[in-house]
Design an enzyme around this catalytic site. Structure first.
Site, PDB file in Angstrom:
ATOM      1  N   HIS A  45       0.826  -1.215   0.000  1.00 42.17           N
ATOM      2  CA  HIS A  45       0.000   0.000   0.000  1.00 42.17           C
ATOM      3  C   HIS A  45       0.863   1.268   0.000  1.00 42.17           C
ATOM      4  O   HIS A  45       0.367   2.350  -0.314  1.00 42.17           O
ATOM      5  CB  HIS A  45      -0.893  -0.007   1.246  1.00 42.17           C
ATOM      6  N   ASN A  80      -6.952   5.982   4.074  1.00 43.83           N
ATOM      7  CA  ASN A  80      -8.390   6.151   3.831  1.00 43.83           C
ATOM      8  C   ASN A  80      -8.881   7.578   4.030  1.00 43.83           C
ATOM      9  O   ASN A  80     -10.008   7.897   3.657  1.00 43.83           O
ATOM     10  CB  ASN A  80      -9.195   5.211   4.725  1.00 43.83           C
ATOM     11  N   ASP A  95      -0.869   2.551  -5.366  1.00 41.15           N
ATOM     12  CA  ASP A  95      -0.885   1.120  -5.665  1.00 41.15           C
ATOM     13  C   ASP A  95      -2.203   0.765  -6.348  1.00 41.15           C
ATOM     14  O   ASP A  95      -3.210   1.427  -6.129  1.00 41.15           O
ATOM     15  CB  ASP A  95      -0.712   0.311  -4.376  1.00 41.15           C
ATOM     16  N   ASN A 153      -9.606   3.242  -1.328  1.00 38.96           N
ATOM     17  CA  ASN A 153     -10.178   4.229  -0.402  1.00 38.96           C
ATOM     18  C   ASN A 153      -9.395   5.532  -0.352  1.00 38.96           C
ATOM     19  O   ASN A 153      -9.960   6.587  -0.063  1.00 38.96           O
ATOM     20  CB  ASN A 153     -10.306   3.623   0.994  1.00 38.96           C
TER      21      ASN A 153
END
Length: 196
Positions: free
Chosen positions: A25, A73, A98, A119
């Site tokens: 991530h 997020n 990513d 997100n």
């Protein structure tokens, strides 16, 4: 006499802290750190917009490199704050992230479109009021078997992937530089043929 373009804002997406540093991530952070090094390096410093920021010149233009200090997020707040603070129009916002829908190491460039369940992108689109910003998509592949994608993105790269990771990060940084220097379509034509 042509007026030099204003600054571009290049955002790397990731999660803060050492626990997340090596995860899939956080590959957006890696690409932006490499771009900042190419632009003359120096240290990222904490900015009042809740992001780490470094200013430099890349491909002949001023660029603000940034890594939000929030979790992925809720990246949108810092990104919107940075765009406002540095007076960067949204057409000059580049987000490096990513992407589960691309094979590992595949790099794709685009403007706008959906968020693909990401997100961080959803938060940015909501905060800036549009999906119409530039993206550098770094493929991390799909999770194996029935592994939850939310768990997969927070895992470290496999041994085989680590051998290719530096090359892939370098390619993504090259693509981002071409995007800044030449615009979207020429950069797509060049890098989509090179990458998967």
């Amino acid at each position: 006499m042509t007026v030099a373009p204003g600054p571009a804002l290049v955002i790397g997406l990731g999660n803060p802290g050492p626990d997340y540093a090596e995860t899939r991530h956080n590959v957006g952070f890696r690409v932006v750190e490499l771009l900042a090094a190419r632009a003359g390096g120096g240290r990222f410093s904490k900015h009042r917009t809740n992001a780490d920021v470094l200013e430099g010149r890349l491909s002949g233009r001023r660029v603000v490199f940034a890594k939000p200090r929030t979790y992925m997020n809720v990246s949108g707040g810092p990104v919107a704050g940075l765009a406002k603070y540095f007076s960067v129009p949204l057409e000059d916002l580049v987000v490096v992230h990513d992407d589960l829908d691309l094979g590992f190491g595949v790099v794709r460039l685009k403007r706008g479109g959906g968020e693909g369940g990401h997100n961080g992108l959803r938060s940015i689109s909501s905060a800036v009021g549009t999906k119409d910003y530039l993206r550098v998509r770094f493929g991390i592949g799909r999770p194996p078997g029935r592994q939850d994608p939310a768990d997969f993105v927070l895992k470290r790269f496999s041994g085989a992937e680590k051998k290719e990771l530096e090359f892939a990060v370098d390619l993504a940084a090259d693509a981002a530089e071409a995007l800044l220097a030449d615009g979207l379509e020429p950069a797509q034509n060049r890098f989509h043929a090179l990458s998967g």
